[in-house]
Scaffold this motif. Structure first.
Motif, PDB file in Angstrom:
ATOM      1  N   VAL A  68      47.481  22.147  28.795  1.00  0.00           N
ATOM      2  CA  VAL A  68      46.455  22.401  27.779  1.00  0.00           C
ATOM      3  C   VAL A  68      47.126  22.801  26.464  1.00  0.00           C
ATOM      4  CG1 VAL A  68      44.554  23.954  27.114  1.00  0.00           C
ATOM      5  CG2 VAL A  68      44.627  22.979  29.425  1.00  0.00           C
ATOM      6  N   ALA A  69      48.093  23.693  26.524  1.00  0.00           N
ATOM      7  CA  ALA A  69      48.793  24.141  25.319  1.00  0.00           C
ATOM      8  C   ALA A  69      49.493  22.976  24.628  1.00  0.00           C
ATOM      9  CB  ALA A  69      49.806  25.240  25.677  1.00  0.00           C
ATOM     10  N   LYS A  70      50.136  22.125  25.406  1.00  0.00           N
ATOM     11  CA  LYS A  70      50.817  20.957  24.830  1.00  0.00           C
ATOM     12  C   LYS A  70      49.804  20.040  24.146  1.00  0.00           C
ATOM     13  CE  LYS A  70      53.885  17.148  25.867  1.00  0.00           C
ATOM     14  NZ  LYS A  70      54.114  16.072  26.789  1.00  0.00           N
ATOM     15  N   MET A  71      48.673  19.811  24.801  1.00  0.00           N
ATOM     16  CA  MET A  71      47.627  18.962  24.236  1.00  0.00           C
ATOM     17  C   MET A  71      47.131  19.543  22.905  1.00  0.00           C
ATOM     18  SD  MET A  71      43.780  18.417  25.706  1.00  0.00           S
ATOM     19  CE  MET A  71      43.447  20.152  25.385  1.00  0.00           C
ATOM     20  N   TYR A  72      46.821  20.832  22.879  1.00  0.00           N
ATOM     21  CA  TYR A  72      46.339  21.458  21.647  1.00  0.00           C
ATOM     22  C   TYR A  72      47.418  21.468  20.565  1.00  0.00           C
ATOM     23  CZ  TYR A  72      41.806  23.204  23.340  1.00  0.00           C
ATOM     24  OH  TYR A  72      40.513  23.317  23.785  1.00  0.00           O
ATOM     25  N   ASN A  73      48.664  21.729  20.935  1.00  0.00           N
ATOM     26  CA  ASN A  73      49.741  21.727  19.943  1.00  0.00           C
ATOM     27  C   ASN A  73      49.943  20.347  19.332  1.00  0.00           C
ATOM     28  OD1 ASN A  73      50.814  24.318  19.355  1.00  0.00           O
ATOM     29  ND2 ASN A  73      51.578  24.425  21.449  1.00  0.00           N
ATOM     30  N   GLU A  74      49.786  19.300  20.141  1.00  0.00           N
ATOM     31  CA  GLU A  74      49.895  17.942  19.595  1.00  0.00           C
ATOM     32  C   GLU A  74      48.812  17.694  18.550  1.00  0.00           C
ATOM     33  OE1 GLU A  74      49.763  15.489  23.108  1.00  0.00           O
ATOM     34  OE2 GLU A  74      51.886  15.833  23.557  1.00  0.00           O
ATOM     35  N   GLN A  75      47.596  18.169  18.815  1.00  0.00           N
ATOM     36  CA  GLN A  75      46.505  18.016  17.850  1.00  0.00           C
ATOM     37  C   GLN A  75      46.752  18.886  16.611  1.00  0.00           C
ATOM     38  OE1 GLN A  75      44.016  15.697  18.054  1.00  0.00           O
ATOM     39  NE2 GLN A  75      45.292  15.085  19.788  1.00  0.00           N
TER      40      GLN A  75
END
Length: 151
Positions: A18-25
């Motif tokens: 989840v953190a990786k997904m949000y950081n990519e955005q």
């Protein structure tokens, strides 16, 4: 223990995804997930005392200070003296910060809406019940209470 049945492994692996997904955005908006979390935590009308932000977010003061400094440099927040307590500072969102907050909020809504398309209301209720129980066990120090009593 098999990592596929280890509760803490599943929590950690899922949170990292989840953190990786949000950081990519967030990267697309010259931001980070942590900055977005701060934007969503600050009261958009009145601001939030800096001393309240850390506990609200479960973040250490040094990490929060670094994030706030970066956000101030980017023009997302401003610091004002607290009229009720001259020793503390109120963190307020700038116009740019309010705009970035909208992006962050929309991403959170999108995540929640897509998950809700794939997970039933009963499954979500069970999930929230389990997370609440885990947090309560940790807060009440029940996980390692036997080990702590032996000391």
């Amino acid at each position: 223990m098999d990592k596929n049945i280890s509760i803490d492994h599943q929590l950690r692996a899922t949170w990292q995804a989840v953190a990786k997904m949000y950081n990519e955005q967030a990267t697309n908006h010259n931001s980070t997930m942590s900055m977005a979390f701060v934007l969503l935590t600050i009261d958009k009308e009145k601001g939030t005392p800096s001393t309240s932000l850390g506990p609200l977010m479960g973040m250490e003061p040094t990490s929060l200070s670094r994030i706030l400094k970066s956000m101030e440099e980017k023009g997302a927040i401003s610091r004002e003296k607290n009229p009720d307590d001259g020793r503390s500072v109120i963190i307020k969102l700038t116009d740019y910060g309010l705009e970035m907050r909208k992006f962050s909020k929309n991403h959170v809504y999108q995540f929640n809406n897509v998950v809700r398309e794939y997970v039933s209301e009963d499954e979500l209720n069970s999930f929230f019940k389990v997370m609440t129980t885990i947090n309560k066990l940790i807060a009440e120090k029940k996980i390692f209470e036997t080990a702590n009593q032996d000391k």
